[in-house]
Design an enzyme around this catalytic site. Structure first.
Site, PDB file in Angstrom:
ATOM      1  N   PRO A  47      -0.283 -21.516 -13.447  1.00 56.59           N
ATOM      2  CA  PRO A  47       0.317 -22.660 -14.182  1.00 56.59           C
ATOM      3  C   PRO A  47       1.590 -22.946 -14.220  1.00 56.59           C
ATOM      4  O   PRO A  47       2.332 -22.118 -14.312  1.00 56.59           O
ATOM      5  CB  PRO A  47      -0.487 -22.426 -15.699  1.00 56.59           C
ATOM      6  CG  PRO A  47      -1.463 -21.478 -15.540  1.00 56.59           C
ATOM      7  CD  PRO A  47      -1.073 -20.512 -14.391  1.00 56.59           C
ATOM      8  N   GLU A  48       1.827 -24.442 -13.750  1.00 58.92           N
ATOM      9  CA  GLU A  48       3.027 -24.672 -13.765  1.00 58.92           C
ATOM     10  C   GLU A  48       3.341 -25.692 -14.767  1.00 58.92           C
ATOM     11  O   GLU A  48       2.550 -26.011 -15.486  1.00 58.92           O
ATOM     12  CB  GLU A  48       3.713 -25.084 -12.467  1.00 58.92           C
ATOM     13  CG  GLU A  48       3.450 -24.264 -11.477  1.00 58.92           C
ATOM     14  CD  GLU A  48       4.488 -23.999 -10.044  1.00 58.92           C
ATOM     15  OE1 GLU A  48       5.406 -24.468 -10.396  1.00 58.92           O
ATOM     16  OE2 GLU A  48       3.987 -23.189  -9.230  1.00 58.92           O
ATOM     17  N   LYS A  91       6.371 -24.338 -19.766  1.00 59.10           N
ATOM     18  CA  LYS A  91       4.996 -23.811 -19.651  1.00 59.10           C
ATOM     19  C   LYS A  91       4.337 -23.131 -20.947  1.00 59.10           C
ATOM     20  O   LYS A  91       3.303 -22.533 -20.960  1.00 59.10           O
ATOM     21  CB  LYS A  91       5.134 -22.530 -18.772  1.00 59.10           C
ATOM     22  CG  LYS A  91       5.679 -22.835 -17.604  1.00 59.10           C
ATOM     23  CD  LYS A  91       5.694 -21.611 -16.439  1.00 59.10           C
ATOM     24  CE  LYS A  91       6.378 -21.795 -15.137  1.00 59.10           C
ATOM     25  NZ  LYS A  91       6.469 -20.755 -14.318  1.00 59.10           N
ATOM     26  N   ARG A 141       8.346 -11.983  -7.694  1.00 58.43           N
ATOM     27  CA  ARG A 141       7.364 -13.109  -7.174  1.00 58.43           C
ATOM     28  C   ARG A 141       7.520 -13.139  -5.688  1.00 58.43           C
ATOM     29  O   ARG A 141       8.444 -12.719  -5.219  1.00 58.43           O
ATOM     30  CB  ARG A 141       7.763 -14.512  -7.859  1.00 58.43           C
ATOM     31  CG  ARG A 141       7.865 -14.604  -9.126  1.00 58.43           C
ATOM     32  CD  ARG A 141       6.345 -14.505  -9.975  1.00 58.43           C
ATOM     33  NE  ARG A 141       6.345 -14.884 -11.329  1.00 58.43           N
ATOM     34  CZ  ARG A 141       6.797 -16.018 -11.878  1.00 58.43           C
ATOM     35  NH1 ARG A 141       6.898 -17.026 -11.074  1.00 58.43           N
ATOM     36  NH2 ARG A 141       6.696 -15.977 -13.237  1.00 58.43           N
TER      37      ARG A 141
END
Length: 268
Positions: free
Chosen positions: A2-3, A51, A255
């Site tokens: 989710p962004e 977020k 990431r």
């Protein structure tokens, strides 16, 4: 993962399902809130902050809770989700063991799956949970100058990591990080101090997120067709849409990152 736009969309789903509704029951399946009962509480609104998802509620007038206005906070991280169902509808989104909270009203049932950082705090104290965040790209407080100021305060950080740091600007995740830097022609490993136009970078990030509000398919290319929605993200070893060079994928911080080594040359 989710962004910011996904969380914004989720907040709108809960807004439509629950805003103004009086809760007829609640079920918390996390230790810190296991004894919490929100029956009789009214949902005022559902909002997002970067977020983070904020469900604002009011306790009944005869409740012992003081103050009366409270916020149920949740963070979706990489795997969390909220779903709204009609009463009696089967909860089919995720396995039942991932359910963390259920909120019932006469007209809808909201189910939170694999949520993180669940907390119930007085609304006046929301800042203790989200006050550290930078300007929200999809919020009324969006301020590109402040986002640039926060980024520039750490000139030696790589721009790839800096864009993901929610203390700088709230809402950018790995997809938008990769896509924004490709479109700006900037290597993810470029130090923030060497990025030629930070204002242009954060402005583009805001435009991309805003363009995807209200839909679940995220696209930075303008196409919603499968396999055509991104320039570099998720396209390792595929040809760059601009120059034909194979897209690369490597770890940057915690990431993975995708980039084109020709269109995004490294800078000192």
């Amino acid at each position: 993962m989710p962004e910011g736009d996904t969380v914004w969309n989720t907040a709108r789903v809960l807004q439509r399902a629950l805003a103004g509704a009086r809760l007829t029951g609640s079920d918390f399946r996390v230790p810190q809130l296991a004894a919490t009962d929100l029956t009789g509480w009214t949902v005022r609104e559902s909002a997002s902050r970067g977020k983070h998802l904020l469900l604002r509620l009011t306790a009944p007038a005869d409740a012992t809770e003081r103050p009366r206005d409270w916020t149920l906070h949740s963070h979706l991280r990489m795997d969390g989700a909220w779903r709204a169902y009609a009463p009696g509808e089967r909860w089919a989104a995720r396995p039942a063991h991932l359910i963390r909270v259920v909120l019932r009203s006469a007209g809808a049932v909201a189910v939170g799956y694999h949520l993180h950082e669940l907390a119930l705090v007085p609304t006046a104290e929301e800042g203790s949970l989200v006050g550290h965040l930078g300007p929200d790209l999809l919020g009324a407080d969006w301020d590109p100058a402040e986002a640039v100021r926060r980024l520039a305060a750490h000139p030696d950080a790589t721009i790839g990591e800096a864009l993901l740091d929610q203390r700088n600007l709230a809402g950018v995740g790995n997809l938008y990080k990769c896509e924004v830097l490709f479109l700006r022609g900037v290597s993810p490993w470029t130090p923030v101090g060497a990025v030629p136009d930070l204002t242009g970078t954060v402005t583009l990030a805001q435009r991309l997120l805003a363009a995807n509000r209200g839909r679940w398919t995220q696209s930075t290319t303008g196409s919603l067709h499968r396999g055509q929605t991104s320039y570099v993200y998720g396209r390792r070893a595929q040809p760059c849409r601009r120059c034909g060079t194979a897209i690369r994928k490597e770890e940057l911080g915690e990431r993975v990152t995708y980039w084109c080594p020709v269109c995004q040359p490294e800078r000192g």
